[in-house]
Design an enzyme around this catalytic site. Structure first.
Site, mmCIF file in Angstrom:
data_model
loop_
_atom_site.group_PDB
_atom_site.id
_atom_site.type_symbol
_atom_site.label_atom_id
_atom_site.label_comp_id
_atom_site.label_asym_id
_atom_site.label_seq_id
_atom_site.Cartn_x
_atom_site.Cartn_y
_atom_site.Cartn_z
ATOM 1 N N GLY A 89 -14.474 -10.457 -8.002
ATOM 2 C CA GLY A 89 -15.705 -10.538 -8.775
ATOM 3 C C GLY A 89 -15.503 -11.491 -9.929
ATOM 4 O O GLY A 89 -14.383 -11.952 -10.200
ATOM 5 N N GLY A 124 -5.930 -3.052 -8.198
ATOM 6 C CA GLY A 124 -5.625 -1.902 -7.363
ATOM 7 C C GLY A 124 -6.819 -1.159 -6.800
ATOM 8 O O GLY A 124 -7.982 -1.487 -7.057
ATOM 9 N N GLU A 125 -6.496 -0.139 -6.008
ATOM 10 C CA GLU A 125 -7.498 0.747 -5.411
ATOM 11 C C GLU A 125 -7.088 2.190 -5.652
ATOM 12 O O GLU A 125 -5.899 2.528 -5.627
ATOM 13 C CB GLU A 125 -7.610 0.530 -3.890
ATOM 14 C CG GLU A 125 -7.901 -0.880 -3.465
ATOM 15 C CD GLU A 125 -6.635 -1.675 -3.209
ATOM 16 O OE1 GLU A 125 -5.544 -1.068 -3.075
ATOM 17 O OE2 GLU A 125 -6.723 -2.910 -3.168
ATOM 18 N N HIS A 148 0.833 -1.201 0.000
ATOM 19 C CA HIS A 148 0.000 0.000 0.000
ATOM 20 C C HIS A 148 0.863 1.245 0.000
ATOM 21 O O HIS A 148 1.962 1.254 0.559
ATOM 22 C CB HIS A 148 -0.885 0.035 1.254
ATOM 23 C CG HIS A 148 -2.224 -0.610 1.073
ATOM 24 N ND1 HIS A 148 -3.404 0.047 1.315
ATOM 25 C CD2 HIS A 148 -2.570 -1.849 0.657
ATOM 26 C CE1 HIS A 148 -4.417 -0.773 1.076
ATOM 27 N NE2 HIS A 148 -3.933 -1.929 0.666
ATOM 28 N N ALA A 180 -15.363 -11.207 -13.269
ATOM 29 C CA ALA A 180 -14.435 -10.858 -14.346
ATOM 30 C C ALA A 180 -12.989 -11.018 -13.901
ATOM 31 O O ALA A 180 -12.154 -11.577 -14.630
ATOM 32 C CB ALA A 180 -14.692 -9.432 -14.822
#
Length: 318
Positions: free
Chosen positions: A173, A105-106, A38, A175
């Site tokens: 998810g 990522g975020e 992070h 995908a």
């Protein structure tokens, strides 16, 4: 046979503490390490965020356990060519005991250079191309790449391990899980989701490893553990895409106000009851995971490792 590792939380601990936790994890009987990557902690109460590649270098000198990033985003804050060099060096330092866990990522970490935060489908396209670039570089040959998202010219890694670094792909998810099956050497996720493991296997994962992570909070008193878990990791209970799109620790603090202690108590194993941990970990094994990584929330790391060595690890499925 399931394996059990320890998950080092860079959001919550500084470099020296992480190195000491790795020592304790090996002594307690854990067989491998995850470490988060992070730029920011999720929120200010967690309070740390050291540069993961520096910490991995230190880990290579104090433990014989395999190490994996869980996970690195090689698409925006770090170019895939730079990520490949870091991962190759980590693999050399650990004598081939390094795996590169990657994800899309975020915004929390990846928008810090001013880049626009793209939609999820675009982020997965970027990740797929980044993995292609990194695998080319892991060969040690000169690489030039002119793709949709990345350009690499006359790049060669001179310090590379004997075998290419395995790249495991994170999925939360359908995908992303299907992408993990198609391009990954393994699958990384954070819930005991049997459907996700099956989707990964059908999508090309076959016999490749599926690995899951789990936050816990051991303490002598359950209510104290719940309070600690709620204060430090309420963000784990945020739904849907929120963790991927909120841009700053301040925004996570605002969102965390919606997460009650009761919700944390229902979803995070807390307190002194060994059976609660055994059941939570066994759920991953029964869902088809090959490895489970535990992360102790809060400062009482020594108490956690002592407890797990004697009360939990001996009772887990082999």
């Amino acid at each position: 046979m399931a394996e059990y590792g320890y998950f080092l939380a860079c959001e919550e601990h500084g470099p020296a503490a992480l190195v000491e936790q790795a020592r304790m994890a090996e002594q307690a009987g854990f067989t491998s390490l995850w470490i988060s990557d992070h730029f920011h902690p999720w929120h200010d109460a967690q309070g740390q965020s050291p540069f993961v590649w520096s910490v991995i270098g230190a880990l290579s000198q104090v433990t014989s356990l395999p190490v994996e990033t869980a996970v690195t985003c090689p698409t925006m804050r770090l170019h895939p060519a730079v990520t490949a060099q870091a991962a190759a060096t980590a693999a050399v330092q650990t004598n081939g005991r390094f795996r590169l866990g990657v994800g899309s990522g975020e915004a929390l970490n990846e928008h810090v250079l001013g880049d626009r935060w793209p939609q999820a489908a675009v982020r997965l396209e970027m990740l797929e191309e980044a993995v292609q670039v990194m695998r080319s570089l892991f060969t040690g040959e000169e690489v030039s790449h002119h793709g949709k998202y990345y350009t690499v010219e006359n790049a060669r890694l001179y310090t590379v391990p004997e075998e290419p670094v395995p790249i495991d792909v994170s999925g939360f998810g359908p995908a992303a899980t299907e992408l993990a099956g198609r391009i990954g050497d393994g699958f990384v996720t954070m819930s005991p989701d049997a459907d996700a493991v099956e989707r990964f296997r059908r999508g090309g994962g076959a016999t490749k490893p599926a690995m899951g992570g789990l936050k816990v909070c051991w303490a002598q008193e359950r209510e104290a553990a719940v309070a600690t878990a709620h204060r430090l990791w309420a963000n784990e209970q945020l739904p849907g895409e929120l963790p991927q799109v909120l841009p700053t620790p301040r925004h996570f603090e605002q969102a965390n106000e919606l997460i009650t202690r009761e919700r944390v108590a229902q979803n995070v194993p807390c307190g002194p009851d060994a059976e609660a941990y055994v059941q939570a970990i066994t759920a991953y094994v029964e869902a088809g995971f090959d490895a489970v990584y535990l992360s102790q929330i809060g400062p009482d790391q020594r108490g956690f490792f002592d407890f797990y060595r004697s009360e939990v690890l001996p009772r887990l499925p082999g």
